[in-house]
Design an enzyme around this catalytic site. Structure first.
Site, PDB file in Angstrom:
ATOM      1  N   ILE A 148      58.906 106.501  33.252  1.00  0.00           N
ATOM      2  CA  ILE A 148      60.087 105.847  33.825  1.00  0.00           C
ATOM      3  C   ILE A 148      61.012 106.879  34.457  1.00  0.00           C
ATOM      4  O   ILE A 148      61.507 106.687  35.573  1.00  0.00           O
ATOM      5  CB  ILE A 148      60.826 105.023  32.762  1.00  0.00           C
ATOM      6  CG1 ILE A 148      59.937 103.878  32.268  1.00  0.00           C
ATOM      7  CG2 ILE A 148      62.131 104.458  33.323  1.00  0.00           C
ATOM      8  CD1 ILE A 148      60.518 103.066  31.132  1.00  0.00           C
ATOM      9  N   ASP A 159      63.249 118.069  30.005  1.00  0.00           N
ATOM     10  CA  ASP A 159      62.194 117.535  29.148  1.00  0.00           C
ATOM     11  C   ASP A 159      61.707 118.661  28.254  1.00  0.00           C
ATOM     12  O   ASP A 159      61.679 119.828  28.669  1.00  0.00           O
ATOM     13  CB  ASP A 159      61.039 116.989  29.999  1.00  0.00           C
ATOM     14  CG  ASP A 159      60.161 116.004  29.244  1.00  0.00           C
ATOM     15  OD1 ASP A 159      60.092 114.837  29.656  1.00  0.00           O
ATOM     16  OD2 ASP A 159      59.549 116.407  28.230  1.00  0.00           O
ATOM     17  N   ASP A 167      71.738  99.449  27.523  1.00  0.00           N
ATOM     18  CA  ASP A 167      70.861  98.280  27.415  1.00  0.00           C
ATOM     19  C   ASP A 167      70.224  98.168  26.031  1.00  0.00           C
ATOM     20  O   ASP A 167      69.688  97.124  25.679  1.00  0.00           O
ATOM     21  CB  ASP A 167      69.763  98.370  28.482  1.00  0.00           C
ATOM     22  CG  ASP A 167      68.866  97.150  28.529  1.00  0.00           C
ATOM     23  OD1 ASP A 167      69.398  96.027  28.657  1.00  0.00           O
ATOM     24  OD2 ASP A 167      67.631  97.311  28.423  1.00  0.00           O
ATOM     25  N   GLU A 175      70.327  95.477  16.933  1.00  0.00           N
ATOM     26  CA  GLU A 175      70.332  94.409  17.929  1.00  0.00           C
ATOM     27  C   GLU A 175      70.139  93.058  17.256  1.00  0.00           C
ATOM     28  O   GLU A 175      69.440  92.962  16.230  1.00  0.00           O
ATOM     29  CB  GLU A 175      69.226  94.642  18.961  1.00  0.00           C
ATOM     30  CG  GLU A 175      69.423  95.932  19.750  1.00  0.00           C
ATOM     31  CD  GLU A 175      68.335  96.155  20.790  1.00  0.00           C
ATOM     32  OE1 GLU A 175      67.371  95.345  20.838  1.00  0.00           O
ATOM     33  OE2 GLU A 175      68.436  97.136  21.559  1.00  0.00           O
ATOM     34  N   HIS A 202      69.137  94.438  26.122  1.00  0.00           N
ATOM     35  CA  HIS A 202      67.771  94.960  26.055  1.00  0.00           C
ATOM     36  C   HIS A 202      66.851  94.252  27.063  1.00  0.00           C
ATOM     37  O   HIS A 202      65.800  93.711  26.709  1.00  0.00           O
ATOM     38  CB  HIS A 202      67.207  94.820  24.639  1.00  0.00           C
ATOM     39  CG  HIS A 202      66.110  95.802  24.342  1.00  0.00           C
ATOM     40  ND1 HIS A 202      65.919  96.354  23.109  1.00  0.00           N
ATOM     41  CD2 HIS A 202      65.146  96.332  25.132  1.00  0.00           C
ATOM     42  CE1 HIS A 202      64.871  97.167  23.142  1.00  0.00           C
ATOM     43  NE2 HIS A 202      64.385  97.177  24.356  1.00  0.00           N
ATOM     44  N   ILE A 203      67.253  94.286  28.318  1.00  0.00           N
ATOM     45  CA  ILE A 203      66.511  93.580  29.372  1.00  0.00           C
ATOM     46  C   ILE A 203      65.896  94.525  30.402  1.00  0.00           C
ATOM     47  O   ILE A 203      65.482  94.100  31.474  1.00  0.00           O
ATOM     48  CB  ILE A 203      67.422  92.564  30.106  1.00  0.00           C
ATOM     49  CG1 ILE A 203      68.663  93.278  30.672  1.00  0.00           C
ATOM     50  CG2 ILE A 203      67.816  91.426  29.169  1.00  0.00           C
ATOM     51  CD1 ILE A 203      69.448  92.445  31.648  1.00  0.00           C
TER      52      ILE A 203
END
Length: 409
Positions: free
Chosen positions: A162, A181, A264, A269, A292-293
């Site tokens: 991503i 990273d 998000d 949750e 969380h979409i």
């Protein structure tokens, strides 16, 4: 194509959490009629009862596959996680039970990347505050504090599937991209790597996180290092809920150190729509909170449904384990004129020798054999003469250290 030895109409498939109908159609198109789909996550106690006769189990991110669940699922061959991660599965127990675990690490990459870019535009223009004001009858027509993305620096923490996709989209909008990273990654386009997290935070106008949830990434952004962020920068988290210390982020926003945030994912949750949601970030200026979409698009869910169901079918019908997080990866060519047996065992010396000795002692000819191991288990595929396959299967069940044996076809 060879058919599995076990009748398809007797295979039980359970899908939880409203998995895409794409997966249901895929299983039924391949002759599996016992496909049950539930729209919610199931707690452990209930799931222990549901999985007793299930051969394939499909879940998303909320259902927890514990040791108790796995030990109750005596017939379970594989679990499909119709999402990116596999944190919700006890992988060690699944491995030692010989249950293959698959997921879809790439299928919603584009959906998340697009939302990150969209949130960046909304926040750098301070749209959340202007939107709230307009809904309340206010009129905040003001250029102060609103900027273009072009020419700004995007800092990406975690340059995986991503993160690298976000990098490409950001550059197409004229942004400068830096990334950090812990592993060496090949930059795409003109992106450059920051040597330290502090270096990235001090340079980036927008910081976006794309890291897994591990002990090392818990509170990766916290009160100690948020102070290194460029004043007026924006923080985005569309990765995992535990990677930002939210109370510290709230204080940084209140102080003006951070100009806004798009979040998000959260440490805790709600279980389902309608449950109460609480966060330290609620009510703060220029903060975009979403439930969380990140990967919740029609396209992503369809892609995930196709990807994971294909992996489950390949394992069930062909013994292919590429993409499994538990059973070692093997891709197998078909063997004409033979029956195929799958053997999963604890990875100790002498098991392969014992298999071959048993078959040789009983004059069973091996037409093909494949072996792959990991630290805990070994996966052997044996092709034998058709006339003796049942006997071979029975013999392999008696080999010491055996976990699971299946006559594939």
């Amino acid at each position: 194509m060879e058919t599995t030895s076990y009748p398809r109409e007797k295979i039980k498939i359970l899908l939880l959490e409203n998995i895409s109908d794409t997966a249901v159609r895929s299983f039924k198109a391949n002759g599996y009629v016992q496909v049950e789909k539930l729209t919610k996550a199931v707690p452990e106690e209930e799931l222990v009862q549901l999985v007793k006769d299930v051969h394939l189990l499909g879940i998303r991110s909320k259902t927890q596959i514990t040791e108790n669940v796995l030990k109750a699922a005596k017939k379970l061959q594989a679990i499909g996680c119709f999402c990116i991660g596999v944190n919700q599965v006890d992988l060690h127990t699944a491995t030692m039970c010989g249950v293959a675990v698959f997921n879809a690490p790439y299928s919603n990459t584009r959906s998340v990347a697009e939302l990150v870019i969209g949130a960046s535009i909304m926040l750098i223009r301070r749209i959340p505050d202007k939107n709230v004001a307009a809904h309340k009858g206010g009129w905040m027509k003001d250029a102060k504090g609103s900027y273009e993305l072009r020419g700004k620096t995007l800092g990406i923490i975690g340059y995986g599937n991503i993160g690298s996709q976000v990098s490409v989209l950001a550059e197409s909008l004229g942004m400068k991209v830096i990334f950090y990273d812990i592993e060496t990654k090949l930059p795409l386009g003109n992106a450059s790597d920051a040597k330290t997290l502090k270096e990235l935070l001090s340079q980036a106008d927008i910081v976006t996180l794309h890291v897994p949830e591990t002990d090392q990434t818990k509170d990766l952004l916290n009160k100690s290092n948020l102070k290194y962020c460029k004043k007026g920068s924006i923080i985005l988290n569309y990765a995992r809920g535990e990677v930002i210390e939210l109370p510290a982020l709230a204080k940084a926003i209140e102080s003006g150190q951070i100009a806004g945030a798009g979040i998000d994912v959260f440490p805790v949750e709600p279980e389902k729509n309608g449950d109460v949601f609480s966060s330290p970030l609620q009510g703060l200026p220029n903060v975009l909170l979403t439930p969380h979409i990140g990967g919740s698009t029609e396209e992503a869910q369809q892609n995930i449904g196709e990807d994971v169901s294909a992996k489950l079918l390949n394992y069930l019908e062909k013994g292919i384990t590429f993409g499994s997080h538990t059973v070692p990866a093997l891709s197998l060519p078909p063997q004409a004129g033979a029956h195929r047996i799958l053997h999963i065992h604890r990875n100790v010396p002498g098991v392969l020798s014992a298999i071959n000795s048993e078959l040789s002692r009983n004059k069973i000819n091996i037409l093909g054999q494949y072996l792959k191991t990991n630290e805990e288990i070994g996966y052997v595929v044996v092709d034998v003469d058709k006339q003796l396959s049942k006997k071979a299967e029975a013999l392999l069940r008696q080999v010491p250290e055996t976990i699971k044996v299946r006559l594939l076809y």
